[in-house]
Design an enzyme around this catalytic site. Structure first.
Site, PDB file in Angstrom:
ATOM      1  N   HIS A   8       0.882  -1.280  -0.132  1.00 10.58           N
ATOM      2  CA  HIS A   8       0.060   0.130   0.087  1.00 10.58           C
ATOM      3  C   HIS A   8       1.083   1.145  -0.106  1.00 10.58           C
ATOM      4  CE1 HIS A   8      -3.526  -2.357   0.884  1.00 10.58           C
ATOM      5  NE2 HIS A   8      -2.750  -2.787   2.077  1.00 10.58           N
ATOM      6  N   ARG A  71      -3.284   3.501   0.452  1.00 12.93           N
ATOM      7  CA  ARG A  71      -3.309   2.756   1.903  1.00 12.93           C
ATOM      8  C   ARG A  71      -4.589   2.381   2.442  1.00 12.93           C
ATOM      9  NH1 ARG A  71      -0.263   6.691   6.377  1.00 12.93           N
ATOM     10  NH2 ARG A  71      -0.073   5.018   7.843  1.00 12.93           N
ATOM     11  N   ALA A  72      -4.487   1.152   2.926  1.00 10.96           N
ATOM     12  CA  ALA A  72      -5.932   0.564   3.306  1.00 10.96           C
ATOM     13  C   ALA A  72      -6.674   1.268   4.393  1.00 10.96           C
ATOM     14  CB  ALA A  72      -5.508  -1.091   3.658  1.00 10.96           C
ATOM     15  N   SER A  73      -5.705   1.560   5.444  1.00 16.23           N
ATOM     16  CA  SER A  73      -6.591   2.039   6.620  1.00 16.23           C
ATOM     17  C   SER A  73      -6.979   3.438   6.472  1.00 16.23           C
ATOM     18  CB  SER A  73      -5.503   2.404   7.699  1.00 16.23           C
ATOM     19  OG  SER A  73      -4.529   3.084   7.427  1.00 16.23           O
ATOM     20  N   HIS A 178     -10.020  -6.513   1.666  1.00 15.23           N
ATOM     21  CA  HIS A 178      -9.256  -5.807   2.534  1.00 15.23           C
ATOM     22  C   HIS A 178      -9.999  -4.957   3.225  1.00 15.23           C
ATOM     23  CE1 HIS A 178      -5.944  -4.078   4.619  1.00 15.23           C
ATOM     24  NE2 HIS A 178      -5.097  -4.438   3.883  1.00 15.23           N
ATOM     25  N   TYR A 194      -8.703  -5.967  10.779  1.00 13.40           N
ATOM     26  CA  TYR A 194      -7.952  -6.893   9.554  1.00 13.40           C
ATOM     27  C   TYR A 194      -8.161  -8.336   9.574  1.00 13.40           C
ATOM     28  CZ  TYR A 194      -5.726  -2.514   7.958  1.00 13.40           C
ATOM     29  OH  TYR A 194      -5.394  -1.140   7.284  1.00 13.40           O
ATOM     30  N   HIS A 223      -3.145 -10.990   4.885  1.00  8.42           N
ATOM     31  CA  HIS A 223      -2.782 -11.313   6.255  1.00  8.42           C
ATOM     32  C   HIS A 223      -2.874 -12.930   6.537  1.00  8.42           C
ATOM     33  CE1 HIS A 223      -5.137  -7.532   6.083  1.00  8.42           C
ATOM     34  NE2 HIS A 223      -3.771  -7.069   6.187  1.00  8.42           N
ATOM     35  N   GLU A 284       3.074  -6.544   2.532  1.00  6.86           N
ATOM     36  CA  GLU A 284       2.333  -5.643   3.117  1.00  6.86           C
ATOM     37  C   GLU A 284       3.231  -4.450   3.701  1.00  6.86           C
ATOM     38  OE1 GLU A 284      -1.203  -6.101   5.755  1.00  6.86           O
ATOM     39  OE2 GLU A 284      -2.066  -4.154   4.812  1.00  6.86           O
ATOM     40  N   ARG A 290       6.249  -2.433  11.673  1.00  6.91           N
ATOM     41  CA  ARG A 290       7.138  -1.651  11.209  1.00  6.91           C
ATOM     42  C   ARG A 290       8.858  -2.020  11.956  1.00  6.91           C
ATOM     43  NH1 ARG A 290       5.052   4.122   8.488  1.00  6.91           N
ATOM     44  NH2 ARG A 290       2.959   3.080   7.656  1.00  6.91           N
TER      45      ARG A 290
END
Lengths: 341, 341
Positions: A8, A71-73, A178, A194, A223, A284, A290
């Site tokens: 993303h 970006r998914a969020s 997603h 998620y 995931h 991802e 991170r």
């Protein structure tokens, strides 16, 4: 080559978030709504945001190509109405397209849709068409819960979703299932919502006959499939009690799992339980996790290390890294062939 | 000895369901509400329902004792108001108590609570007190989502739940965190809602400092912890980013996982990832998955077979089967000691 099918644009220049915050602040106040043309991000800014982040890590880890989506969020389909989602999706998809044009060897786009809770799914089609036909997108991200953790939409097996599926089949593109940010205090976004959505989507398919209606429809469950591989026996048993065919036949022509599982035992379980044809490499990165694992001294999301150490032979590893992605994402394969790859 | 800490009375005589259906039919119509005294189930009926089902399978599988609670999917706290839940919980808990009196060597009760969405959690205390003090219950089942799949309650870390925790600490009893039937069409009850709730509850604890307020509070997360062990790296990484202590220190003095994972690779992952002190034997028999696995020719939920085959030494297996249960359920241990076991 190694294809990461789940990236993303989490590192977009700050101006994007500033624009989005202005859009959100203007909800219910159309006069204050910012225009898309007020967002200015130069190619150099895009280049820098990628070169210092995703591309740097891809080079360090030896990844060749990323299927790259907004970006998914930040999709946050629960915010505002269809017009808000539509403008926002167009902006985000255009940025991923531009990244793919700046780095054609390393990024290929996948689209977010302008979903909005309670709105006809067919409203997503124009953005989808644009992304595939003009931007060369090879997949979409489909949010099974545009309400953001309240789960007010119909299950994925419902006809509500069929307009999107029909277009996916026509274009021969898969959807990664997603969700986005949770606005339900019960669900932490990346630690619960998620994973729950992954499990939920799989079970919605299991209880239905969706893939009888759409034999070529393909879903990628990210995931690592949520809780599914860990509970594979439970799902096999539930399918059996429902008089469904064995899962291999009932679902595994249509459902695929990525490798976004951030420790060795998880990847070992995934590769032990799920047929290798149904596993697609992904990290991802740069995403939810991170940091560096103090147990291994490597990044949690450096999933290539786990796949390298998994008990699969070179042919199987090639399928996970590349072969399956070419098969599940035919437009990705076509784009690679056009590049002589 | 082998203690199964997760059994529900799923095989109660039909009269129970008939009574419950009358209660549900009378919602909003108090004159039609059946009285608890209208439910007649004899000891012989109880005996038969247990001897031909749970006890038969316990003997076949070599299980000695089951922590036995009312059928989880029948709790259905979303139905009716507190009075409805209260009457229903009292009936169900009394039946499990009677089973424990009929088969004291084989069953010991755990209580459901008369939860009701939006109602003060302290209303559950009288039933809890009765179950512990008069019925000898050694644990409770706590539903983190009494709405049945709409997740309208506060997270488990919220002070809403503290009256229950205070009583749990006083009695030194653990809670199994267990949802009931989903009335949200998105979530299949046993294939999605149960597993999602497990993951959700764990993450609610991870993001909070609940166990700083209640250092001796103990939660058992069933169904092998939902998605948690499979994604243990993800959770370790998320905790690290939130500047929480390592999970072992942050959560594993208070959170335990059962072995209701219905295939060998799942149990192998669980025992590889989670410290053995945090794993408690369970099968949730007779429950969600009642069939025979065509791959093994044994029942999916015969979890003892998986634990027997797992890579743990005899001392560790003893902890999983018995030692941990005695530690996490002190009232169970006391009851066993009183029986000379």
């Amino acid at each position: 080559m190694i294809i990461d099918i789940h990236g993303h644009y989490t590192t977009a220049p700050k101006a994007l978030e500033v624009w989005r915050n202005r859009q959100i602040a203007a909800l219910g106040n159309p006069a204050d709504m910012p225009k898309p043309s007020e967002l200015h991000i130069s190619d150099d800014e895009l280049r820098e945001s990628i070169e210092t982040n995703q591309l740097r890590l891809m080079r360090e880890r030896g990844l060749d190509l990323t299927v790259f989506s907004p970006r998914a969020s930040f999709m946050a389909h629960h915010i505002g109405d269809f017009a808000v989602s539509s403008t926002w999706a167009a902006i985000c998809n255009e940025l991923c397209y531009r990244v793919s044009q700046l780095f054609p060897a390393h990024f290929i786009p996948a689209a977010m849709l302008p979903q909005s809770p309670g709105v006809d799914a067919a409203t997503c089609i124009p953005e989808l068409v644009k992304c595939v036909e003009q931007y060369g997108n090879v997949a979409i991200n489909l949010n099974p819960d545009p309400s953001g953790g309240h789960w007010t939409s119909s299950p994925l097996s419902d006809r509500y979703w069929y307009p999107i599926y029909e277009k996916m089949v026509e274009y021969d593109i898969p959807a990664m299932i997603h969700v986005s940010t949770s606005c339900n205090a019960c669900f932490h976004t990346t630690g619960a919502h998620y994973l729950n959505a992954d499990t939920t989507a799989f079970m919605q398919c299991l209880t239905s006959d969706l893939f009888r209606d759409f034999p070529t429809l393909r879903f990628v469950i990210p995931h690592g499939g949520g809780a599914v591989p860990y509970h594979w026996g439970r799902f096999r048993g539930l399918a059996q009690e429902m008089k469904k065919p064995p899962l291999q036949e009932h679902l595994l022509n249509n459902i695929f799992f990525d490798t976004c599982v951030y420790h060795q035992p998880g990847i070992d379980l995934l590769t032990r339980v799920i047929p290798v044809d149904n596993i697609l490499f992904a990290s991802e990165m740069i995403g939810a996790v991170r940091g560096i694992d103090p147990q291994t001294h490597h990044y949690f999301d450096d999933t290539k290390r786990y796949v390298e150490a998994a008990d699969v032979n070179p042919e199987e590893r090639h399928l996970i890294y590349e072969g399956n992605a070419r098969r599940v994402y035919p437009r990705l394969n076509a784009a690679l062939l056009a590049q002589g790859r």
